[in-house]
Design a protein around this motif. Structure first.
Motif, mmCIF file in Angstrom:
data_model
loop_
_atom_site.group_PDB
_atom_site.id
_atom_site.type_symbol
_atom_site.label_atom_id
_atom_site.label_comp_id
_atom_site.label_asym_id
_atom_site.label_seq_id
_atom_site.Cartn_x
_atom_site.Cartn_y
_atom_site.Cartn_z
ATOM 1 N N ASN A 109 0.850 -1.183 0.000
ATOM 2 C CA ASN A 109 0.000 0.000 0.000
ATOM 3 C C ASN A 109 0.886 1.234 0.000
ATOM 4 O O ASN A 109 1.769 1.410 0.837
ATOM 5 C CB ASN A 109 -0.864 -0.019 1.277
ATOM 6 C CG ASN A 109 -1.875 1.141 1.287
ATOM 7 O OD1 ASN A 109 -1.483 2.272 1.514
ATOM 8 N ND2 ASN A 109 -3.138 0.835 1.039
ATOM 9 N N GLU A 110 0.607 2.103 -0.959
ATOM 10 C CA GLU A 110 1.471 3.269 -1.168
ATOM 11 C C GLU A 110 1.435 4.209 0.027
ATOM 12 O O GLU A 110 2.472 4.705 0.465
ATOM 13 C CB GLU A 110 1.011 4.011 -2.428
ATOM 14 C CG GLU A 110 1.892 5.225 -2.732
ATOM 15 C CD GLU A 110 1.470 5.931 -4.000
ATOM 16 O OE1 GLU A 110 2.131 6.945 -4.311
ATOM 17 O OE2 GLU A 110 0.515 5.496 -4.669
ATOM 18 N N GLU A 111 0.235 4.433 0.562
ATOM 19 C CA GLU A 111 0.139 5.376 1.674
ATOM 20 C C GLU A 111 0.858 4.848 2.899
ATOM 21 O O GLU A 111 1.618 5.579 3.580
ATOM 22 C CB GLU A 111 -1.329 5.618 1.999
ATOM 23 C CG GLU A 111 -1.523 6.676 3.088
ATOM 24 C CD GLU A 111 -3.005 6.944 3.346
ATOM 25 O OE1 GLU A 111 -3.244 7.691 4.329
ATOM 26 O OE2 GLU A 111 -3.859 6.449 2.620
ATOM 27 N N GLU A 112 0.705 3.547 3.140
ATOM 28 C CA GLU A 112 1.401 2.956 4.300
ATOM 29 C C GLU A 112 2.908 2.954 4.084
ATOM 30 O O GLU A 112 3.695 3.156 5.015
ATOM 31 C CB GLU A 112 0.902 1.517 4.519
ATOM 32 C CG GLU A 112 -0.551 1.449 4.980
ATOM 33 C CD GLU A 112 -0.999 0.018 5.163
ATOM 34 O OE1 GLU A 112 -0.194 -0.919 4.873
ATOM 35 O OE2 GLU A 112 -2.140 -0.185 5.632
ATOM 36 N N PHE A 113 3.299 2.722 2.848
ATOM 37 C CA PHE A 113 4.741 2.699 2.552
ATOM 38 C C PHE A 113 5.362 4.061 2.785
ATOM 39 O O PHE A 113 6.448 4.198 3.374
ATOM 40 C CB PHE A 113 4.937 2.237 1.108
ATOM 41 C CG PHE A 113 6.387 2.235 0.710
ATOM 42 C CD1 PHE A 113 7.217 1.200 1.069
ATOM 43 C CD2 PHE A 113 6.910 3.314 -0.019
ATOM 44 C CE1 PHE A 113 8.538 1.219 0.693
ATOM 45 C CE2 PHE A 113 8.233 3.319 -0.388
ATOM 46 C CZ PHE A 113 9.063 2.263 -0.023
ATOM 47 N N LEU A 114 4.650 5.138 2.317
ATOM 48 C CA LEU A 114 5.198 6.481 2.487
ATOM 49 C C LEU A 114 5.291 6.857 3.970
ATOM 50 O O LEU A 114 6.249 7.498 4.407
ATOM 51 C CB LEU A 114 4.317 7.486 1.745
ATOM 52 C CG LEU A 114 4.363 7.397 0.202
ATOM 53 C CD1 LEU A 114 3.340 8.351 -0.431
ATOM 54 C CD2 LEU A 114 5.758 7.687 -0.306
ATOM 55 N N THR A 115 4.294 6.428 4.705
ATOM 56 C CA THR A 115 4.331 6.723 6.150
ATOM 57 C C THR A 115 5.501 6.002 6.811
ATOM 58 O O THR A 115 6.245 6.584 7.633
ATOM 59 C CB THR A 115 3.026 6.275 6.800
ATOM 60 O OG1 THR A 115 1.928 7.003 6.197
ATOM 61 C CG2 THR A 115 3.037 6.550 8.307
ATOM 62 N N ALA A 116 5.698 4.736 6.459
ATOM 63 C CA ALA A 116 6.809 3.973 7.028
ATOM 64 C C ALA A 116 8.153 4.574 6.617
ATOM 65 O O ALA A 116 9.094 4.671 7.425
ATOM 66 C CB ALA A 116 6.715 2.521 6.612
ATOM 67 N N ALA A 117 8.251 4.971 5.352
ATOM 68 C CA ALA A 117 9.508 5.550 4.862
ATOM 69 C C ALA A 117 9.849 6.836 5.612
ATOM 70 O O ALA A 117 11.004 7.125 5.960
ATOM 71 C CB ALA A 117 9.412 5.794 3.369
ATOM 72 N N LYS A 118 8.786 7.636 5.893
ATOM 73 C CA LYS A 118 9.007 8.882 6.628
ATOM 74 C C LYS A 118 9.499 8.607 8.045
ATOM 75 O O LYS A 118 10.415 9.265 8.568
ATOM 76 C CB LYS A 118 7.708 9.664 6.646
ATOM 77 C CG LYS A 118 7.843 11.025 7.340
ATOM 78 C CD LYS A 118 6.514 11.771 7.307
ATOM 79 C CE LYS A 118 6.662 13.111 8.015
ATOM 80 N NZ LYS A 118 5.380 13.846 8.025
ATOM 81 N N GLN A 119 8.905 7.620 8.691
ATOM 82 C CA GLN A 119 9.324 7.254 10.061
ATOM 83 C C GLN A 119 10.786 6.779 10.092
ATOM 84 O O GLN A 119 11.563 7.134 10.986
ATOM 85 C CB GLN A 119 8.398 6.169 10.612
ATOM 86 C CG GLN A 119 6.992 6.652 10.893
ATOM 87 C CD GLN A 119 6.106 5.524 11.378
ATOM 88 O OE1 GLN A 119 6.496 4.342 11.396
ATOM 89 N NE2 GLN A 119 4.872 5.873 11.777
ATOM 90 N N ILE A 120 11.105 5.955 9.056
ATOM 91 C CA ILE A 120 12.494 5.442 9.012
ATOM 92 C C ILE A 120 13.483 6.580 8.840
ATOM 93 O O ILE A 120 14.553 6.628 9.491
ATOM 94 C CB ILE A 120 12.618 4.415 7.874
ATOM 95 C CG1 ILE A 120 11.820 3.157 8.231
ATOM 96 C CG2 ILE A 120 14.081 4.068 7.615
ATOM 97 C CD1 ILE A 120 11.696 2.153 7.080
ATOM 98 N N LYS A 121 13.134 7.549 7.991
ATOM 99 C CA LYS A 121 14.032 8.682 7.744
ATOM 100 C C LYS A 121 14.250 9.491 9.019
ATOM 101 O O LYS A 121 15.373 9.896 9.353
ATOM 102 C CB LYS A 121 13.430 9.537 6.656
ATOM 103 C CG LYS A 121 14.331 10.694 6.244
ATOM 104 C CD LYS A 121 13.719 11.481 5.098
ATOM 105 C CE LYS A 121 14.610 12.651 4.703
ATOM 106 N NZ LYS A 121 14.022 13.439 3.584
ATOM 107 N N GLU A 122 13.140 9.721 9.737
ATOM 108 C CA GLU A 122 13.262 10.496 10.979
ATOM 109 C C GLU A 122 14.093 9.734 12.018
ATOM 110 O O GLU A 122 14.906 10.306 12.739
ATOM 111 C CB GLU A 122 11.868 10.789 11.516
ATOM 112 C CG GLU A 122 11.083 11.781 10.654
ATOM 113 C CD GLU A 122 9.668 11.977 11.155
ATOM 114 O OE1 GLU A 122 9.287 11.235 12.103
ATOM 115 O OE2 GLU A 122 8.973 12.875 10.648
ATOM 116 N N ARG A 123 13.870 8.430 12.100
ATOM 117 C CA ARG A 123 14.598 7.638 13.095
ATOM 118 C C ARG A 123 16.095 7.562 12.762
ATOM 119 O O ARG A 123 16.953 7.545 13.653
ATOM 120 C CB ARG A 123 13.996 6.235 13.198
ATOM 121 C CG ARG A 123 12.604 6.250 13.844
ATOM 122 C CD ARG A 123 12.009 4.856 13.863
ATOM 123 N NE ARG A 123 12.805 3.955 14.713
ATOM 124 C CZ ARG A 123 12.506 2.660 14.850
ATOM 125 N NH1 ARG A 123 11.448 2.137 14.226
ATOM 126 N NH2 ARG A 123 13.270 1.900 15.620
#
Length: 488
Positions: A109-123
């Motif tokens: 799912n694109e929306e879930e992927f973008l959210t996960a990618a954003k979290q990973i970047k911040e972490r």
């Protein structure tokens, strides 16, 4: 026969003297050996104590250096432990983030992927692994604590005994014997290093030389002298010589004594000839006191004085004193006299007299020994000369000779100096405390003289073994100038 006996007596006397000298030498060597044993034990004990101090100091310094190394090791270990703890925490966080990123890659799912990618970047931005240094904060290097004690070891191997100061040299030309004092001067040996103080020893001797003869005095010591000279004052010159020696001291060691030097100490020394003393004179050492043995009556003058002042006891008058007649040469009657036991045959001589407390009448002077009868009083004949002093009823001072008296306008002194120049026929009396010439007798002395003293009531003390004091030079010079003026 008599000549041979006399020669044998001289040999016996020489052998006896040599025997005493050798006995003293043996005693001295034996005493030195005993002293050597004691001194050896002393310095051995001092050495052990110093080595113990050195060992303790080395151990103490070693403990200090060990503590420094241990402290640095603890500091580095703590820093490395901190880095290990932080590194382990960062590694765990990094692994968790990596696993989360791998799981995010399977999200369709694109929306879930973008959210996960954003979290990973911040972490990742905030991850400890990317904010900590990846080099050890400290190194294992401890070379700054490397030691090399080769210099100190060499210093320890150079440990040795303190250099003992060499014996100083007494500067005889700078030594002065004057006014019953001896100024001793010396030169330190070259190359001795710092000398902290000196010891000077002196003793009386009957002959010049280093060895002490039997019966001579032991050494007297003066310590802690910082100068290269010292004055020995207040001496009584009752021996022909005074022997002196000096040694140097550094911090802890004393050197050998210098070669002894004998100082000639010429002075007129005499005692009282007790065989001549009036029976009512008590001789004790250098004092003479009048002690009446029997009184049948009291002088009228004393009774009158007693009536005026009853608190004072009456003093027997010499006119009423019955003295014993013991001894053919003993003075008797009203001649309360005693002679000295040494004759003056020539040269210049000096002695002093001090009245004791409560004295009434005294005389001091000289006389021809054989010319005084038992009842003769000083100054009343042509063979005696004296200074008479009295504080009986009233003060009086007079010079007496040939049964004639010359009144002196001066109070009775508390210290009388007597100067006799037999060769030049001069007899002077000095008020020593005030340096006043009281009287001069000029005569031609045809016989040997002896000191003579008369005491009635109270007593006197006499000081002998005195050099002619330096202040007499002015009196003698003035007297000679006056005599020269009179002859013109």
């Amino acid at each position: 026969m008599d000549t041979q006996k006399e020669a044998l007596r001289r040999i016996i006397n020489t052998l006896a003297n040599k025997n005493e000298e050798l006995q003293y030498f043996l005693d001295s060597v034996d005493g030195t050996r005993t002293g050597l044993q004691e001194e050896s034990c002393k310095v051995m004990s001092e050495l052990e104590a110093e080595l113990e101090k050195l060992s303790s100091a080395l151990e103490e310094r070693g403990a200090q250096l060990r503590d420094v190394i241990k402290e640095e090791k603890r500091r580095k270990e703590a820093e490395l432990q901190r880095q290990l703890s932080e590194g382990k925490a960062a590694l765990l966080s990094c692994r968790e983030l990596l696993e989360f990123a791998n799981q995010s890659m399977t999200i369709t799912n694109e929306e879930e992927f973008l959210t996960a990618a954003k979290q990973i970047k911040e972490r990742v931005t905030m991850a400890p692994a990317f904010r900590m240094a990846t080099r050890p904060a400290v190194s294992e290097n401890m070379s700054q604590f490397t030691v090399d004690f080769s210099g100190e070891k060499a210093g320890l191997l150079r440990l040795n005994f303190l250099p003992v100061p060499r014996a100083p040299e007494i500067d005889v030309s700078s030594c002065v014997v004057r006014d019953n004092s001896i100024t001793v001067a010396w030169r330190p040996s070259d190359g001795d290093g710092p000398i902290e103080r000196y010891d000077v020893e002196h003793r009386k001797a009957n002959a010049g030389g280093a060895l002490r003869a039997a019966g001579e005095a032991d050494w007297e010591k003066i310590s802690d002298i910082t100068d290269t000279q010292v004055m020995l004052s207040g001496l009584k010159f009752d021996s022909p010589f005074v022997v002196v020696r000096v040694r140097a001291r550094n911090k802890a060691a004393a050197g050998d004594f210098s070669e002894p030097v004998s100082m000639e100490t010429k002075a007129f020394t005499f005692g009282f000839d007790t065989a001549t003393a009036h029976a009512e004179l008590k001789i004790q050492g250098d004092t003479v006191t009048w002690e009446p043995q029997g009184v049948k009556g009291h002088d009228a003058r004393l009774r009158g004085k007693e009536n005026k002042n009853s608190s004072r006891s009456a003093t027997p008058s010499p006119n009423k004193t019955a003295g014993s007649r013991g001894g053919r040469e003993r003075f008797a009657g009203e001649s309360y006299t005693v002679l000295g036991d040494q004759e003056i045959n020539g040269g210049c001589h000096y002695w002093e007299l001090r009245p004791l407390a409560d004295w009434k009448s005294l005389s001091v002077g000289v006389a021809y020994r054989g010319s005084l009868g038992r009842f003769d009083q000083l100054g009343k004949s042509s063979t005696s000369w004296c200074l008479y002093a009295s504080q009986w009823l009233q003060s009086a001072l007079a010079a007496k000779h040939g049964n004639r008296a010359k009144a002196l306008d001066w109070p009775p002194p508390q210290r009388v100096g007597v100067y006799c120049d037999h060769d030049n026929g001069e007899l002077m009396f000095i008020d020593v405390d005030r340096l006043r010439l009281l009287h001069v007798f000029r005569s031609r002395f045809l016989q040997p003289l002896v000191p003579a003293f008369t005491v009635w009531c109270g007593g006197i003390s006499v000081a002998t073994g005195l050099q002619v004091p330096s202040f007499m030079g002015n009196f003698v010079s003035s007297n000679h100038n006056a005599a020269a003026d009179q002859s013109l």
